[in-house]
Design a protein around this motif. Structure first.
Motif, mmCIF file in Angstrom:
data_model
loop_
_atom_site.group_PDB
_atom_site.id
_atom_site.type_symbol
_atom_site.label_atom_id
_atom_site.label_comp_id
_atom_site.label_asym_id
_atom_site.label_seq_id
_atom_site.Cartn_x
_atom_site.Cartn_y
_atom_site.Cartn_z
ATOM 1 N N ASP A 76 0.823 -1.218 0.000
ATOM 2 C CA ASP A 76 0.000 0.000 0.000
ATOM 3 C C ASP A 76 0.851 1.260 0.000
ATOM 4 O O ASP A 76 0.411 2.322 -0.400
ATOM 5 N N CYS A 77 2.071 1.164 0.528
ATOM 6 C CA CYS A 77 2.884 2.382 0.645
ATOM 7 C C CYS A 77 4.364 2.049 0.512
ATOM 8 O O CYS A 77 4.777 0.890 0.602
ATOM 9 N N GLY A 78 5.148 3.104 0.321
ATOM 10 C CA GLY A 78 6.591 2.964 0.126
ATOM 11 C C GLY A 78 7.299 2.320 1.309
ATOM 12 O O GLY A 78 8.216 1.514 1.128
ATOM 13 N N SER A 79 6.866 2.651 2.535
ATOM 14 C CA SER A 79 7.532 2.095 3.731
ATOM 15 C C SER A 79 7.436 0.571 3.755
ATOM 16 O O SER A 79 8.402 -0.122 4.081
ATOM 17 N N PRO A 142 -5.239 20.052 -0.106
ATOM 18 C CA PRO A 142 -5.156 18.761 0.584
ATOM 19 C C PRO A 142 -4.037 17.850 0.064
ATOM 20 O O PRO A 142 -3.654 16.894 0.735
ATOM 21 N N ASN A 143 -3.486 18.158 -1.124
ATOM 22 C CA ASN A 143 -2.350 17.369 -1.615
ATOM 23 C C ASN A 143 -1.038 17.755 -0.923
ATOM 24 O O ASN A 143 -0.040 17.047 -1.035
ATOM 25 N N THR A 144 -1.046 18.895 -0.225
ATOM 26 C CA THR A 144 0.112 19.322 0.559
ATOM 27 C C THR A 144 -0.080 18.869 1.998
ATOM 28 O O THR A 144 -1.020 19.296 2.666
ATOM 29 N N VAL A 145 0.788 17.979 2.457
ATOM 30 C CA VAL A 145 0.688 17.494 3.841
ATOM 31 C C VAL A 145 1.398 18.488 4.755
ATOM 32 O O VAL A 145 2.550 18.838 4.530
ATOM 33 N N LYS A 177 5.208 22.491 5.391
ATOM 34 C CA LYS A 177 4.861 21.385 4.492
ATOM 35 C C LYS A 177 5.795 20.213 4.800
ATOM 36 O O LYS A 177 7.006 20.402 4.985
ATOM 37 N N HIS A 178 5.238 19.026 4.859
ATOM 38 C CA HIS A 178 6.063 17.826 5.060
ATOM 39 C C HIS A 178 6.632 17.375 3.720
ATOM 40 O O HIS A 178 5.894 17.151 2.773
ATOM 41 N N LYS A 179 7.948 17.278 3.642
ATOM 42 C CA LYS A 179 8.592 16.723 2.440
ATOM 43 C C LYS A 179 8.852 15.244 2.699
ATOM 44 O O LYS A 179 9.424 14.882 3.719
ATOM 45 N N GLY A 180 8.418 14.407 1.746
ATOM 46 C CA GLY A 180 8.370 12.969 2.020
ATOM 47 C C GLY A 180 9.674 12.209 1.977
ATOM 48 O O GLY A 180 9.705 11.067 1.533
ATOM 49 N N ILE A 181 10.768 12.806 2.418
ATOM 50 C CA ILE A 181 12.009 12.041 2.569
ATOM 51 C C ILE A 181 12.108 11.635 4.035
ATOM 52 O O ILE A 181 12.034 12.474 4.921
ATOM 53 N N TYR A 182 12.224 10.325 4.274
ATOM 54 C CA TYR A 182 12.335 9.820 5.645
ATOM 55 C C TYR A 182 13.668 9.120 5.828
ATOM 56 O O TYR A 182 14.147 8.452 4.918
ATOM 57 N N THR A 203 -7.797 7.553 7.704
ATOM 58 C CA THR A 203 -8.628 8.715 7.384
ATOM 59 C C THR A 203 -7.878 9.731 6.537
ATOM 60 O O THR A 203 -8.380 10.217 5.527
ATOM 61 N N GLU A 204 -6.660 10.048 6.961
ATOM 62 C CA GLU A 204 -5.890 11.105 6.270
ATOM 63 C C GLU A 204 -5.093 10.577 5.074
ATOM 64 O O GLU A 204 -4.660 11.349 4.228
ATOM 65 N N LYS A 205 -4.860 9.260 5.044
ATOM 66 C CA LYS A 205 -4.008 8.658 4.009
ATOM 67 C C LYS A 205 -2.603 9.273 4.034
ATOM 68 O O LYS A 205 -2.088 9.774 3.027
ATOM 69 N N ILE A 206 -1.997 9.278 5.245
ATOM 70 C CA ILE A 206 -0.629 9.780 5.431
ATOM 71 C C ILE A 206 0.105 8.730 6.260
ATOM 72 O O ILE A 206 -0.217 8.524 7.431
#
Length: 244
Positions: A76-79, A142-145, A177-182, A203-206
């Motif tokens: 479902d996700c990158g992680s 909403p596309n910006t977390v 804004k959260h940048k999606g590098i973890y 709910t948030e899909k984050i």
């Protein structure tokens, strides 16, 4: 503290908003190859891999002399995709570099990795980036977390809504804004993979919210580098101009 650090680039072929975006041409090479080369060029990693569900992406990276791995399962996700790939690897820190970020830069990554080098108590489970935003449209988008943090820059919450809510207009509200590098400690990533999704994340899909819901600590590092994430054909056009 000597840490073994690798970069993993999760790469799905199908993307809901822009199908096959990672294979789009960016000045003569596919986006995913540009991102892979950008990660290598930082000289921050012991190894860099692309992990994908797509034979096309796998072949693109392999034929260019890069390292690619095929996911065995649907994710479902990158992680989750990364967790499957690193399960048997002997590593300390895994950096998730988004496949649609060909402008991945060294400066921001140095900031994220630095927090682990001074974290002798292993208080930090993962670290990520945030960038200040002032544009009202982006704050509401909403596309910006968005992310809010405590006084030590640990994440309190992530949302697609504008947070904080600016009720007291005499106060200046700061938005990030959260940048999606973890960057994850391996244990935190494997926990994420093992633990089921809870209501707030659903709910948030984050995906970052799952870590918070299970009590993990996320250190946020402020950066001024915005880069260009390729989510839409318009973004690709901007990237083409920026590349030239």
């Amino acid at each position: 503290m000597d840490l073994k650090i690798i970069a993993m680039i999760p790469a799905r072929y199908a993307a809901s908003r822009f199908p096959a975006k990672l294979m789009q041409d960016l000045s003569g090479k596919p986006v995913i190859l540009r991102t892979y080369e950008a990660a290598i060029k930082t000289n921050l990693f012991d190894d860099v891999f692309v992990v994908t569900d797509s034979p096309v992406i796998f072949d693109t990276i392999s034929q260019a002399g890069g390292k690619a791995m095929m996911s065995k399962e649907e994710h479902d996700c990158g992680s989750d995709r990364i967790a499957e790939a690193v399960a048997d690897m002997d590593v300390d820190i895994i950096v998730n570099v988004q496949g649609d970020e060909p402008f991945t830069d060294r400066e921001s990554l140095v900031g994220v990795l630095e927090v682990f080098k001074t974290d002798s108590e292993k208080e930090i489970d993962l670290a990520s980036l945030m960038v200040r935003i002032d544009d009202n449209e982006e704050i509401k988008n909403p596309n910006t977390v968005k992310v809010i943090v405590d006084n030590r820059n640990f994440a309190l919450y992530f949302s697609r809504s504008p947070i904080p809510y600016h009720r007291n207009t005499e106060m200046d509200a700061t938005y990030f804004k959260h940048k999606g590098i973890y960057a994850f400690r391996k244990e935190a990533l494997m926990d994420f993979h093992r633990l089921p999704m809870l209501p707030l994340e659903a709910t948030e899909k984050i995906e970052a919210i799952r870590y918070l819901e299970y009590g993990k600590k996320i250190k946020m590092v402020e950066t001024t580098v915005t880069g260009i994430e390729i989510d839409t054909p318009d973004d690709l056009e901007k990237a083409q101009k920026a590349w030239k």
